[in-house]
Design an enzyme around this catalytic site. Structure first.
Site, PDB file in Angstrom:
ATOM      1  N   HIS A   1      35.281  34.797  50.940  1.00 30.38           N
ATOM      2  CA  HIS A   1      35.937  34.978  49.636  1.00 30.38           C
ATOM      3  C   HIS A   1      36.373  33.603  49.126  1.00 30.38           C
ATOM      4  O   HIS A   1      36.940  32.823  49.869  1.00 30.38           O
ATOM      5  CB  HIS A   1      37.161  35.882  49.802  1.00 30.38           C
ATOM      6  CG  HIS A   1      37.749  36.318  48.509  1.00 30.38           C
ATOM      7  ND1 HIS A   1      38.521  35.496  47.725  1.00 30.38           N
ATOM      8  CD2 HIS A   1      37.651  37.485  47.839  1.00 30.38           C
ATOM      9  CE1 HIS A   1      38.884  36.144  46.629  1.00 30.38           C
ATOM     10  NE2 HIS A   1      38.367  37.359  46.675  1.00 30.38           N
TER      11      HIS A   1
ATOM     12  N   CYS B   1      33.339  36.477  44.005  1.00 27.97           N
ATOM     13  CA  CYS B   1      34.478  37.044  43.267  1.00 27.97           C
ATOM     14  C   CYS B   1      34.530  36.399  41.892  1.00 27.97           C
ATOM     15  O   CYS B   1      34.862  35.214  41.765  1.00 27.97           O
ATOM     16  CB  CYS B   1      35.775  36.805  44.039  1.00 27.97           C
ATOM     17  SG  CYS B   1      37.225  37.372  43.132  1.00 27.97           S
TER      18      CYS B   1
ATOM     19  N   ASP C   1      37.476  44.830  41.255  1.00 25.36           N
ATOM     20  CA  ASP C   1      38.598  44.159  41.887  1.00 25.36           C
ATOM     21  C   ASP C   1      39.804  44.237  40.957  1.00 25.36           C
ATOM     22  O   ASP C   1      39.657  44.098  39.736  1.00 25.36           O
ATOM     23  CB  ASP C   1      38.217  42.710  42.174  1.00 25.36           C
ATOM     24  CG  ASP C   1      39.098  42.078  43.226  1.00 25.36           C
ATOM     25  OD1 ASP C   1      39.895  42.810  43.835  1.00 25.36           O
ATOM     26  OD2 ASP C   1      38.986  40.864  43.447  1.00 25.36           O
ATOM     27  N   HIS C   2      40.939  44.434  41.521  1.00 27.50           N
ATOM     28  CA  HIS C   2      42.223  44.502  40.808  1.00 27.50           C
ATOM     29  C   HIS C   2      42.106  45.309  39.510  1.00 27.50           C
ATOM     30  O   HIS C   2      41.152  45.144  38.759  1.00 27.50           O
ATOM     31  CB  HIS C   2      42.757  43.106  40.453  1.00 27.50           C
ATOM     32  CG  HIS C   2      42.904  42.231  41.656  1.00 27.50           C
ATOM     33  ND1 HIS C   2      43.139  40.886  41.560  1.00 27.50           N
ATOM     34  CD2 HIS C   2      42.833  42.503  42.980  1.00 27.50           C
ATOM     35  CE1 HIS C   2      43.210  40.364  42.783  1.00 27.50           C
ATOM     36  NE2 HIS C   2      43.027  41.342  43.654  1.00 27.50           N
TER      37      HIS C   2
ATOM     38  N   TYR D   1      45.924  47.196  43.235  1.00 28.30           N
ATOM     39  CA  TYR D   1      45.069  48.235  43.811  1.00 28.30           C
ATOM     40  C   TYR D   1      45.545  49.662  43.537  1.00 28.30           C
ATOM     41  O   TYR D   1      45.387  50.541  44.374  1.00 28.30           O
ATOM     42  CB  TYR D   1      44.894  47.989  45.319  1.00 28.30           C
ATOM     43  CG  TYR D   1      44.076  46.751  45.583  1.00 28.30           C
ATOM     44  CD1 TYR D   1      42.691  46.812  45.562  1.00 28.30           C
ATOM     45  CD2 TYR D   1      44.676  45.516  45.787  1.00 28.30           C
ATOM     46  CE1 TYR D   1      41.921  45.678  45.765  1.00 28.30           C
ATOM     47  CE2 TYR D   1      43.914  44.366  45.991  1.00 28.30           C
ATOM     48  CZ  TYR D   1      42.543  44.463  45.981  1.00 28.30           C
ATOM     49  OH  TYR D   1      41.769  43.345  46.168  1.00 28.30           O
TER      50      TYR D   1
HETATM   51  C1  DNO Z   1      42.759  40.081  46.841  1.00 30.39           C
HETATM   52  C2  DNO Z   1      41.581  39.986  47.700  1.00 30.39           C
HETATM   53  C3  DNO Z   1      41.719  38.984  48.823  1.00 30.39           C
HETATM   54  C4  DNO Z   1      40.565  39.130  49.783  1.00 30.39           C
HETATM   55  C5  DNO Z   1      40.565  38.147  50.923  1.00 30.39           C
HETATM   56  C6  DNO Z   1      39.276  38.210  51.674  1.00 30.39           C
HETATM   57  O1  DNO Z   1      42.905  41.016  46.133  1.00 30.39           O
HETATM   58  O2  DNO Z   1      40.443  39.750  46.967  1.00 30.39           O
HETATM   59  O3  DNO Z   1      42.916  39.204  49.486  1.00 30.39           O
HETATM   60  O4  DNO Z   1      40.597  40.404  50.346  1.00 30.39           O
HETATM   61  O5  DNO Z   1      40.780  36.863  50.488  1.00 30.39           O
HETATM   62  O6  DNO Z   1      39.438  37.653  52.926  1.00 30.39           O
END
Ligand code: DNO
Length: 391
Positions: free
Chosen positions: A239, A277, A351-352, A368
């Site tokens: 990530h 990401c 994501d988020h 989340y």
């Molecule tokens: C946050 C996530 C990160 C991710 C880590 C992967 O929302 O994208 O915490 O899980 O960095 O190791």
């Protein structure tokens, strides 16, 4: 007509204590979850039994688990100190155990001390929903006056320090407590923030780990674990740094396209790959995301799709998935082209999301909650649906 490859739609699940239940994830139209064994201390082996128990719970609800997020990397692997060699051996055992249960992708990060950092996880937007926010002034103010990190004062001009002092004086005790708690939260899946003392002690262990050393330690870690991953059919997915610049005076090593180039050159093993990401890379104006997908597409093993809106001061908030600075249409267009070219589906999770509707007031992991992510997923799915029509 030949098959069209589409993204595999997944959602993060923090485990049985998550307010978002597996049933909800299924109803959102996902085929599986992205999850981890959060209760196991960082560095310890994930036993076959513990993995199997978690998998059984998920499969009983008709969902799959093929992507781990995260199998965390012990700080001593990042600094190359202490029991580094032992932690790497443990990591290999966990990889073997995961591979044997059908896990295909293992996400991790190499961010020193803190994982992702925000200054406010309840930033109220105009429509009343809540978003994650990173405010550079507030972050610096935390660093200088709350954490009181040695060396922090020397990194700013006297004018800036005076300005931040003034800003601090305007903040309520509540605002300051919120800022402290939010920055110190650090670990995903944890409710317990670090203390200042813990962070300062960890920082001390990074004293002589500069950027080059951190990169070398990452390359060493990967050169050890990638052959094992390859053997057991797992792809690694690192990530990017979030935010994609130095935090707590520490180097960050996966923030831009040049960092990805370095990483791939350092460890050419095919198991060495990315969790792409769009929110993290997209928080920097000099990252051209479609170009990065074109260049390193074959190494993208997992996608986090989200959007950030930044300003020129280094602040950003998490925008709706199709708004913000990343052109999500172009990103998805590239991803769909990549999947057809390579004949594979790439796992993705929205994501988020914003906290909204019935989720407001509920206790959920920051970023989340269910409904905001469902909104994001639905929008992303719609874009992919439209883009895929041309194939
Ligand atoms: C946050 C996530 C990160 C991710 C880590 C992967 O929302 O994208 O915490 O899980 O960095 O190791």
């Amino acid at each position: 007509m030949s098959a069209i490859y589409k993204m595999e739609q997944l959602m993060r699940w923090y485990g049985p204590n998550d307010a978002v239940k597996l049933e909800h994830i299924l109803q959102a139209g996902c085929t599986g979850v992205v999850t981890a064994l959060h209760a196991i201390p960082v560095g310890e082996i994930w036993s076959s039994e513990a993995i199997k128990n978690h998998l059984d719970i998920i499969e009983a609800k008709g969902l799959t688990w093929t992507v781990v997020e995260s199998l965390p990397v012990h700080e001593e692997i990042k600094t190359g100190k202490g029991n580094c060699a032992q932690w790497i051996e443990n990591y290999k055992v966990s990889l073997r155990n995961l591979g044997a249960q059908g896990i295909k992708v293992v996400t991790y990060n190499f961010m020193p001390v803190l994982d992702w950092v925000r200054t406010n996880v309840e930033h109220v937007l105009e429509d009343g929903s809540e978003a994650l926010f990173f405010n550079k002034d507030e972050y610096d103010l935390f660093d200088l006056f709350i954490l009181k990190r040695p060396g922090a004062m020397e990194e700013h001009s006297p004018e800036r320090i005076a300005l931040l002092k003034e800003k601090k004086a305007t903040m309520s005790a509540e605002d300051l407590a919120r800022l402290r708690r939010t920055v110190l939260l650090g670990l995903p899946g944890s409710d317990i923030p670090f203390t200042e003392e813990e962070v300062l002690a960890l920082l001390e262990t990074y004293k002589d780990t500069d950027r080059a050393a951190l990169k070398a330690n990452l390359a060493h870690f990967l050169s050890e674990v990638c052959p094992v991953a390859e053997e057991v059919g797992i792809k690694m997915a690192i990530h990017p740094d979030d935010p994609p610049y130095s935090v707590l005076g520490l180097s960050r090593i996966l923030s831009c396209a040049a960092d990805v180039d370095d990483l791939m050159q350092a460890v050419p093993n095919a198991a060495n790959g990315l969790c792409f990401c769009t929110g993290s890379f997209g928080a920097r104006p000099d990252n051209d995301l479609p170009a990065m997908i074109k260049k390193w597409g074959s190494r993208i093993n997992f996608l986090h799709l989200r959007n950030t809106k930044r300003d020129s001061n280094g602040n950003f908030f998490e925008a709706n998935h199709l708004e913000g600075d990343t052109d999500m249409y172009t990103v998805i267009d590239e991803v769909v082209a990549l999947m057809q070219k390579e004949g594979r589906s790439i796992p993705m999770r929205p994501d988020h999301g914003h906290k909204m509707l019935d989720d407001l007031g509920k206790k959920t992991y920051p970023g989340y909650s269910a409904i905001g992510r469902l909104r994001g997923l639905a929008e992303l799915r719609g874009v992919e649906y439209a883009v895929a029509r041309k194939y």
